[in-house]
Design a protein around this motif. Structure first.
Motif, PDB file in Angstrom:
ATOM      1  N   GLN A  20      41.901 -42.123  34.573  1.00 48.66           N
ATOM      2  CA  GLN A  20      42.436 -43.945  33.799  1.00 48.66           C
ATOM      3  C   GLN A  20      43.403 -44.445  33.298  1.00 48.66           C
ATOM      4  N   PHE A 137      55.265 -51.465  23.835  1.00 47.37           N
ATOM      5  CA  PHE A 137      56.326 -50.375  23.493  1.00 47.37           C
ATOM      6  C   PHE A 137      58.209 -50.362  23.043  1.00 47.37           C
TER       7      PHE A 137
ATOM      8  N   MET C   1      52.734 -40.799  25.401  1.00 45.10           N
ATOM      9  CA  MET C   1      52.756 -42.628  26.228  1.00 45.10           C
ATOM     10  C   MET C   1      53.823 -43.156  26.120  1.00 45.10           C
ATOM     11  N   ALA C   2      54.769 -43.054  24.933  1.00 46.70           N
ATOM     12  CA  ALA C   2      55.961 -43.648  24.980  1.00 46.70           C
ATOM     13  C   ALA C   2      56.788 -43.024  25.902  1.00 46.70           C
ATOM     14  N   GLY C   4      55.473 -43.117  29.008  1.00 46.10           N
ATOM     15  CA  GLY C   4      55.168 -43.718  30.305  1.00 46.10           C
ATOM     16  C   GLY C   4      55.789 -45.354  30.276  1.00 46.10           C
ATOM     17  N   ALA C   5      56.491 -45.800  29.123  1.00 45.04           N
ATOM     18  CA  ALA C   5      56.728 -47.159  28.583  1.00 45.04           C
ATOM     19  C   ALA C   5      58.139 -47.068  29.508  1.00 45.04           C
ATOM     20  N   SER C   6      59.252 -48.544  28.942  1.00 42.70           N
ATOM     21  CA  SER C   6      60.290 -48.840  29.542  1.00 42.70           C
ATOM     22  C   SER C   6      60.960 -47.666  28.583  1.00 42.70           C
ATOM     23  N   HIS C   7      61.156 -47.098  27.848  1.00 38.88           N
ATOM     24  CA  HIS C   7      62.713 -46.987  26.772  1.00 38.88           C
ATOM     25  C   HIS C   7      63.308 -45.180  27.312  1.00 38.88           C
ATOM     26  N   TYR C   8      62.465 -44.819  27.966  1.00 37.60           N
ATOM     27  CA  TYR C   8      61.840 -43.500  28.227  1.00 37.60           C
ATOM     28  C   TYR C   8      61.087 -43.287  29.660  1.00 37.60           C
ATOM     29  N   PHE C  17      51.421 -42.011  37.275  1.00 40.82           N
ATOM     30  CA  PHE C  17      50.175 -41.852  36.214  1.00 40.82           C
ATOM     31  C   PHE C  17      49.223 -41.774  36.874  1.00 40.82           C
ATOM     32  N   ARG C  18      48.257 -41.400  37.725  1.00 42.04           N
ATOM     33  CA  ARG C  18      47.307 -41.446  38.481  1.00 42.04           C
ATOM     34  C   ARG C  18      45.604 -41.373  37.419  1.00 42.04           C
ATOM     35  N   GLY C  19      44.795 -42.724  38.175  1.00 44.53           N
ATOM     36  CA  GLY C  19      43.717 -43.017  37.672  1.00 44.53           C
ATOM     37  C   GLY C  19      42.862 -41.886  38.175  1.00 44.53           C
ATOM     38  N   CYS C  89      55.474 -30.946  18.065  1.00 43.04           N
ATOM     39  CA  CYS C  89      53.943 -31.657  17.472  1.00 43.04           C
ATOM     40  C   CYS C  89      54.792 -32.411  17.145  1.00 43.04           C
ATOM     41  N   PRO C  90      54.726 -33.918  17.280  1.00 44.00           N
ATOM     42  CA  PRO C  90      54.702 -33.932  18.543  1.00 44.00           C
ATOM     43  C   PRO C  90      55.708 -33.779  19.556  1.00 44.00           C
ATOM     44  N   ARG C  92      58.706 -34.708  21.357  1.00 45.12           N
ATOM     45  CA  ARG C  92      59.700 -36.032  21.628  1.00 45.12           C
ATOM     46  C   ARG C  92      59.794 -36.307  23.065  1.00 45.12           C
ATOM     47  N   PRO C  93      60.303 -37.230  23.655  1.00 37.52           N
ATOM     48  CA  PRO C  93      59.786 -37.783  24.967  1.00 37.52           C
ATOM     49  C   PRO C  93      60.383 -37.085  25.396  1.00 37.52           C
TER      50      PRO C  93
END
Lengths: 486, 193, 118
Positions: A20, A137, C1-2, C4-8, C17-19, C89-90, C92-93
């Motif tokens: 998901q 974001f 998650m960052a 997947g967003a527009s910056h990176y 990403f698939r469901g 940890c964590p 970086r993108p």
């Protein structure tokens, strides 16, 4: 007829990693008992991210347990740190300088904005508004860049320290933050135009998950989740800490207690945070950022520079005459560069040595010598240099290093007693309950996580609604599993 | 849907924590063992027998009115003092803005205490966590089972005699060792590029 | 998650990403793996049709990280065949992006039966 035939379908709904959505809420498992599409019962299963932080905190000193708190609510790490640090400072009984209080308020509010942005992004994404995710974001990147400017890390920061903050903020940070506060007001309006009056959003959030104020308090809810139901409980007003009693701000309270009101509360809270940020930047006083309480805080590391940041490459050599062969350095070396038999002089393999000084700190017989500019010298030269007494500079730096190491590992001498301190993190009330037995490690470190309590209220909120409303409810209680499970 | 912004602090009838402790002592004289004060916070150490009555009194009394249970937890004092466990209730009154802490003593040989779910509904998960981590049973709890550890886990992790690194090998959780064993067997069939 | 967003943006590398695991090629194990979670992760991995790859993201997924406790698995390699380790940890993108590019490189150099056609 057909109505008397009830069909029970138990379906396991895994809101977890992988399927998901990319890491929205974490590893939460819900078992729904359905009657058609209506929910009869919800059983949440948590504990899939239980890492034993409370038990781990008992075996580490107060200083060492601070980075653990970052990783609980990893979305707003600054707030977690502030919560821990405020509690420990009260336990130790030390006063924090004014500048540090204001800086902590600033980063606390930045973390609040960052948390609410992520909450909005994932909540809207779950309900179906995907554009909001990308917009939020974009702003969050600005805040994380600012965090990186002051302390080098984006998410797990460990910037607030016991006694103040780690280092002072540069002027460009304050300038960029001021610019952010100018532009962000317009951006909140952007998000609101996307969803506030949207028919779909209203249908999916109004009238869902209603809980009255009294019942919400009885269930232990706190933070915006509680304030949406009309109860004005905000720890920043009730039991102020840091600089919250010196700035003026309002606390938004809802009236219906449904998902829509909590959403409005959080949007207004973001505006209030901007107000607080502006006031803090204007009122920021000059001064030190760390309390001068040498028995309880870590001192600056300038004195250790000759070892930790040497001008020339250093070499670490075991003085064959002084070495007793106890094997402490052998066990401590992370690169396994030390070799030697018991009761015989040990030797360091220069090719494997990382110059990390762990052996230096663990040697009780002062047999480790640090040779400045020694990297690459031949063995005989090194042994020769080791036999000579260490230069003063290195000796002093070495003493500081060893003292700091021991202090961090053993912890300070703390008065005995127990203490509960709560702070207002973006998700609710984060409480730390410490029981101290006089040693430098907490005897019991208890973390009262708001996400844990809110996940327990989920069954009460979801009953009677449809399956799709479960998603709205999970979004509105704003849980992060790292904090819920600790 | 009106959202109202709340301004300054509202006037309250705040009672000093020491006074609340005194009132508890007056009402339940045989239950109170000790009153401890540290850094302007007061804890009342009580016996566990009438804990439900004490909590109900603190919740219902209009002048004390501790409607918000901030936290319920337990502490293991193994070897330090008797009785071994203490269940700690951190209470707060939102209306009057005062706080008090109750510590109920629970001995090792009889680790059962009344559940306070009738007073505060939200204490449900707190008590489950206490049971999971310490093994303290709450009589009258609607659904007492493990919450953070898997359902069939053995042992209570936060007790002082439970090792930090846990038990490995034979004594480890069976489902985990099964998966590891199975994945080793399936290693030969793994995708190889 | 960052990431997947527009910056990176992830998408410009051809990653999305698939469901469902049935439609995926790669699973990213992000964050700490606890013993309670191990059967679930293994089941998700088993559901991915071959060819499949595993990326261990973050120190906790690689080696257990800071948490050496009774409930944490010291690295997801104990029960999964890992292809790429992304430390941090964590992380970086950018680190995660490099990890994915490394995985793409690894796939490109594969010697499987049908890899010349990929």
């Amino acid at each position: 007829m057909e109505q008397s035939e009830k069909i029970f379908e138990t379906r396991e709904l895994n809101v977890s990693m992988g399927p998901q959505h990319p890491a929205t809420h974490g590893v939460l498992r819900l078992v729904l008992d359905l009657d058609g599409e209506t929910i009869v019962k919800v059983t949440p299963y948590v504990g899939y991210l239980h890492r034993g932080i409370e038990k781990l905190g008992e075996s580490l000193s107060y200083f060492q347990a601070l980075p653990l708190t970052d990783r609980m609510d990893y979305v707003s790490a600054m707030s977690n740190n502030i919560g821990y640090v405020v509690a420990v400072e009260k336990l130790f009984g030390i006063e924090v300088p004014e500048r540090a209080k204001y800086i902590r308020t600033i980063v606390g509010e930045m973390s609040r904005v960052s948390n609410h942005l992520l909450w909005l992004a994932t909540h809207a994404l779950d309900i179906g508004a995907m554009t909001v995710f990308l917009y939020c974001f974009r702003d969050r990147e600005w805040i994380l860049d600012l965090f990186e400017m002051i302390c080098g890390a984006r998410l797990t920061v460990t910037y607030p320290r016991i006694g103040g903050v780690r280092n002072d903020v540069p002027q460009e940070f304050l300038d960029s933050l001021w610019k952010f506060t100018d532009e962000f007001e317009a951006r909140i309006v952007e998000y609101e135009t996307l969803i506030d009056q949207n028919r779909i959003w209203l249908l999916r959030t109004k009238g869902i998950g209603i809980i009255s104020g009294e019942e919400a308090v009885n269930w232990g809810m706190t933070g915006p989740t509680l304030r949406g139901s009309g109860v004005s409980y905000d720890i920043r007003k009730h039991m102020p800490y840091d600089a919250y009693d010196k700035v003026e701000f309002d606390v938004p309270i809802g009236s219906e207690g449904d998902v829509y009101d909590r959403y409005r509360c959080r949007m207004l809270e973001m505006r209030e945070s901007i107000k607080i940020l502006r006031q803090c930047i204007e009122q920021l006083p000059a001064g030190p950022v760390m309390a001068t309480a040498p028995k309880f805080t870590l001192q600056p590391k300038d004195a250790m520079m000759p070892i930790t940041h040497p001008v020339n490459e250093v070499a670490y050599v075991v003085d064959a005459k002084a070495c007793k062969g106890c094997g402490m350095c052998l066990r401590a070396c992370p690169a396994k560069a030390i070799a030697g038999e018991k009761k015989q002089a040990h030797k360091i393999d220069q090719a494997l040595c990382l110059q990390c000084a762990t052996c230096f700190v663990s040697c009780k017989f002062k047999a480790l010598k640090i040779i400045p500019g020694g990297k690459g010298l031949s063995e005989d030269k090194l042994n020769e240099a080791a036999a000579m007494p260490m230069p003063d500079e290195i000796k002093k730096a070495g003493e500081h290093l060893v003292a700091q190491f021991e202090f961090i590992k053993k912890g300070p001498k703390v008065p005995e007693g127990d203490l509960y301190v709560a702070t207002e993190v973006p998700k609710g009330e984060l409480g730390f309950y410490f029981v101290s037995d006089g040693s430098g490690k907490p005897y019991r470190m208890r973390v009262r996580a708001p996400s844990f309590i809110h996940a327990g209220v989920l069954p009460r909120l979801c009953v009677g609604h449809l399956v799709a409303d479960v998603i709205s409810n999970i979004g509105t209680i704003d849980i992060v599993l790292g904090e819920c499970d600790r | 849907m009106a959202v109202v912004l709340s301004r300054a602090a509202t006037p309250s009838q705040r009672i000093e924590p020491a006074q609340i402790a005194e009132r508890i002592k007056e009402k339940f004289p045989e239950e109170v063992v000790e009153i401890v004060s540290f850094r302007d916070q007061v804890s009342v150490i009580v016996r566990k027998s009438r804990i439900l009555g004490i909590c109900r009194y603190l919740h219902d009394d209009p002048e004390i009115s501790c409607d918000h249970l901030q936290d319920l937890t337990a502490v293991d004092y193994k070897g330090k003092k008797e009785p071994r466990f203490e269940v700690v209730y951190n209470l707060y009154s939102i209306r009057h803005r005062h706080a008090i802490r109750i510590r109920a003593q629970v001995p090792e040989n009889d680790t059962s205490i009344s559940s306070t779910v009738p007073v505060w509904a939200g204490v449900d998960w707190h008590e489950r966590e206490c049971f999971d981590m310490f093994g303290i049973t709450f009589a009258g709890h609607p659904d007492l089972r493990r919450i953070l550890m898997p359902e069939d886990w053995e042992g209570h992790p936060l007790r002082k005699d439970y090792p930090l690194k846990g038990y490995e090998g034979e004594q480890d959780w069976k489902e985990f060792t099964d998966v590891v064993k199975r994945s080793r067997e399936l290693k030969d069939f793994d995708w190889q590029g | 998650m960052a990431v997947g967003a527009s910056h990176y943006d992830f998408d410009r590398f051809g990653i999305i990403f698939r469901g469902s695991p049935r439609q995926a090629d790669c699973v990213i194990v992000a964050g700490t793996v606890t013993k309670k979670m191990v059967p679930v992760v293994r089941r998700v991995f088993d559901q991915i049709p071959e060819p499949r790859y595993v990326v261990a993201m973050g120190s906790c997924a690689c080696t257990g990280g800071v948490f050496k406790t009774y409930s944490t698995v010291q690295g997801c390699e104990t029960f999964l065949p890992v292809d790429v380790y992304v430390p941090g940890c964590p992380p970086r993108p950018e680190t995660l992006l490099e990890g994915m590019m490394m995985l793409q490189e690894k796939i490109r150099n594969e010697q499987a039966r049908w890899s010349p056609w990929r």
